[in-house]
Design a protein around this motif. Structure first.
Motif, short mmCIF file in Angstrom:
data_model
loop_
_atom_site.label_atom_id
_atom_site.label_comp_id
_atom_site.label_asym_id
_atom_site.label_seq_id
_atom_site.Cartn_x
_atom_site.Cartn_y
_atom_site.Cartn_z
N PRO A 66 0.81 -1.23 0.00
CA PRO A 66 0.00 0.00 0.00
C PRO A 66 0.84 1.28 0.00
O PRO A 66 0.49 2.25 -0.66
N VAL A 67 1.96 1.27 0.73
CA VAL A 67 2.84 2.44 0.75
C VAL A 67 3.45 2.67 -0.63
O VAL A 67 3.51 3.80 -1.13
N ALA A 68 3.88 1.60 -1.26
CA ALA A 68 4.47 1.71 -2.60
C ALA A 68 3.45 2.25 -3.60
O ALA A 68 3.77 3.10 -4.44
N ILE A 69 2.21 1.75 -3.54
CA ILE A 69 1.15 2.21 -4.44
C ILE A 69 0.90 3.71 -4.25
O ILE A 69 0.77 4.47 -5.20
N GLU A 70 0.85 4.11 -2.98
CA GLU A 70 0.64 5.53 -2.66
C GLU A 70 1.72 6.41 -3.27
O GLU A 70 1.44 7.46 -3.86
N ILE A 71 2.98 5.99 -3.16
CA ILE A 71 4.09 6.79 -3.68
C ILE A 71 4.12 6.77 -5.21
O ILE A 71 4.37 7.80 -5.85
N LEU A 72 3.87 5.61 -5.78
CA LEU A 72 3.85 5.52 -7.24
C LEU A 72 2.81 6.47 -7.84
O LEU A 72 3.08 7.16 -8.83
N GLU A 73 1.65 6.53 -7.22
CA GLU A 73 0.60 7.43 -7.71
C GLU A 73 1.01 8.89 -7.52
O GLU A 73 0.73 9.75 -8.37
N ALA A 74 1.70 9.17 -6.42
CA ALA A 74 2.11 10.54 -6.12
C ALA A 74 3.15 11.06 -7.11
O ALA A 74 3.22 12.27 -7.38
N VAL A 75 3.97 10.17 -7.67
CA VAL A 75 5.01 10.60 -8.61
C VAL A 75 4.58 10.38 -10.07
O VAL A 75 5.39 10.48 -10.99
N GLY A 76 3.30 10.06 -10.27
CA GLY A 76 2.77 9.95 -11.62
C GLY A 76 2.97 8.62 -12.31
O GLY A 76 2.70 8.50 -13.51
N ASN A 78 1.23 5.97 -12.59
CA ASN A 78 -0.09 5.37 -12.37
C ASN A 78 -0.22 3.97 -12.94
O ASN A 78 -0.94 3.13 -12.40
N GLU A 79 0.44 3.72 -14.05
CA GLU A 79 0.36 2.40 -14.67
C GLU A 79 0.97 1.34 -13.78
O GLU A 79 0.39 0.28 -13.55
N GLN A 80 2.15 1.64 -13.26
CA GLN A 80 2.81 0.69 -12.35
C GLN A 80 2.02 0.53 -11.05
O GLN A 80 1.95 -0.57 -10.49
N ALA A 81 1.43 1.62 -10.57
CA ALA A 81 0.62 1.56 -9.34
C ALA A 81 -0.59 0.67 -9.54
O ALA A 81 -0.93 -0.16 -8.69
N ALA A 82 -1.26 0.83 -10.69
CA ALA A 82 -2.45 0.03 -10.99
C ALA A 82 -2.10 -1.44 -11.13
O ALA A 82 -2.82 -2.33 -10.65
N GLU A 83 -0.99 -1.73 -11.78
CA GLU A 83 -0.56 -3.11 -11.96
C GLU A 83 -0.19 -3.75 -10.63
O GLU A 83 -0.54 -4.91 -10.37
#
Length: 393
Positions: A66-76, A78-83
């Motif tokens: 969850p922390v990684a997803i949050e940071i990935l979305e914050a830095v744009g 989004n594709e990696q966060a969604a995957e």
């Protein structure tokens, strides 16, 4: 075989370009929720494997994704966060009861087993004592045990002091809020009203203990607990203003006994007083497992006319003299986890000294402690009788 959270993190980080990876690591250091990772740690990360390992060691396998997803979305990203969200959240999690932790001394990655799961105190419950067992013990032991007042007439108090936030930011005791919640939960389950203080100086700790000793409720109580959690050194607990430039902000452990002795706290005379202290008594600071110690570099009898002055005390320190005590940055200390767990499971059938022995036995396990060795220490015991808590009665 299902992938672990760490495997999914590695996959996500491998998909990042150099610029994206740099943004992720910078954001990881800048998190404002008290869960950021120090820049020095991030700078040692060489690849996706190192970064995934650091995430799991810091946030545990449950929280790392969850922390990684949050940071990935914050830095744009989004594709990696969604995957990552799709793959890691939908796949069965792999339980890792023994996460990797950095061995500060050896520079290796030994296995250190968490004492209990993150939500263990919610899953378990305090085992209640049966009336039959209480009657049996009273009949068998008689004058050998402390009197326990009936629940409907007693007024039990416990003091809980927890220092988390220090003037020196490097001394912040991350994970100590978990210890506070767990200990408060246990004390309330044992029918103690908890008088709680947080982030006190040495002077304020002295006042808090003195005020507690003067409470009128003690006259209607049968026992008390005093719990202090902070940084410490051999014979003292550190106040929140302690630093290299203010080394005098220390509260001597002796003062606890002095405030609660027969002279200064007559309401607790001839009643058991249990002192629990979570703090280092020496040693160096750790890394993921932090050392609650003084940092080297703060920047980075009763008769006709006679009464025993000190009697009916027992204390359990988190470690032996001159050694350190370890704390996980999310799950709290080995000391509190094991202490609370032992009392929940065995207080219905054992007296306090036997309960403390069971805690010490936990610390004897080299499998649990790995390279991070500490031994809790029963100290200054002056209980002439057996103290049974008889939880639930």
């Amino acid at each position: 075989m299902a992938k672990s959270p760490k495997d999914h993190l590695e996959d996500a980080f491998n998909d990042l370009g150099m610029d994206e990876l740099k943004k992720f690591k910078n954001k990881l250091c800048d998190r404002k929720k008290g869960e950021g990772i120090r820049k020095a740690q991030v700078e040692k990360v060489c690849d996706a494997i190192d970064l995934a390992d650091l995430m799991v060691r810091t946030f545990t396998s449950t929280r790392a994704v969850p922390v990684a997803i949050e940071i990935l979305e914050a830095v744009g990203c989004n594709e990696q966060a969604a995957e990552l969200k799709e793959n890691a959240v939908q796949s069965p999690p792999v339980v890792q009861s023994r996460p990797d932790v950095v061995d500060h001394a050896a520079g290796q990655l030994p296995k250190v087993e968490l004492a209990l799961a993150d939500d263990w105190h919610k899953q378990l419950h305090l085992v209640s004592c049966s009336q039959e067992f209480k009657n049996k013990i009273i009949k068998e032991k008689g004058q050998e045990i402390y009197q326990v007042k009936e629940k409907k007439v007693r007024k039990r108090l416990a003091l809980l002091i927890n220092n988390i936030d220090f003037d020196e930011k490097a001394m912040t005791r991350r994970g100590a809020d978990t210890d506070e919640n767990n200990m408060e939960w246990l004390l309330k389950e044992l029918d103690y009203q908890v008088v709680k203080h947080k982030n006190l100086s040495a002077k304020d700790m002295e006042k808090a203990v003195k005020d507690f000793a003067r409470r009128e409720e003690h006259a209607h109580s049968d026992s008390t607990f005093v719990v202090i959690m902070s940084h410490g050194k051999r014979d003292a607990v550190l106040g929140v203003h302690y630093s290299s430039s203010n080394p005098s902000d220390t509260f001597p452990v002796d003062n606890i006994y002095r405030c609660l002795n027969s002279e200064n706290c007559p309401g607790l005379r001839d009643k058991p007083k249990v002192i629990l202290i979570q703090a280092c008594r020496g040693g160096e600071t750790g890394r993921l497992w932090a050392s609650d110690g003084e940092p080297e570099e703060p920047v980075k009898i009763e008769g006709d006319d006679f009464v025993h002055k000190e009697k009916d005390f027992i204390s359990l320190m988190s470690c032996t003299p001159d050694t350190k005590s370890y704390r996980h940055v999310e799950n709290g200390t080995f000391y509190v986890q094991n202490l609370v767990d032992v009392l929940m499971k065995h207080a219905h059938e054992e007296h306090i000294e036997e309960l403390f022995r069971k805690v010490l036995q936990r610390f004897e396990s080299t499998d649990m402690m790995g390279s991070y060795r500490q031994m809790a220490c029963k100290d200054r015991a002056s209980l002439p009788k057996l103290f049974y808590l008889f939880p639930g009665l």
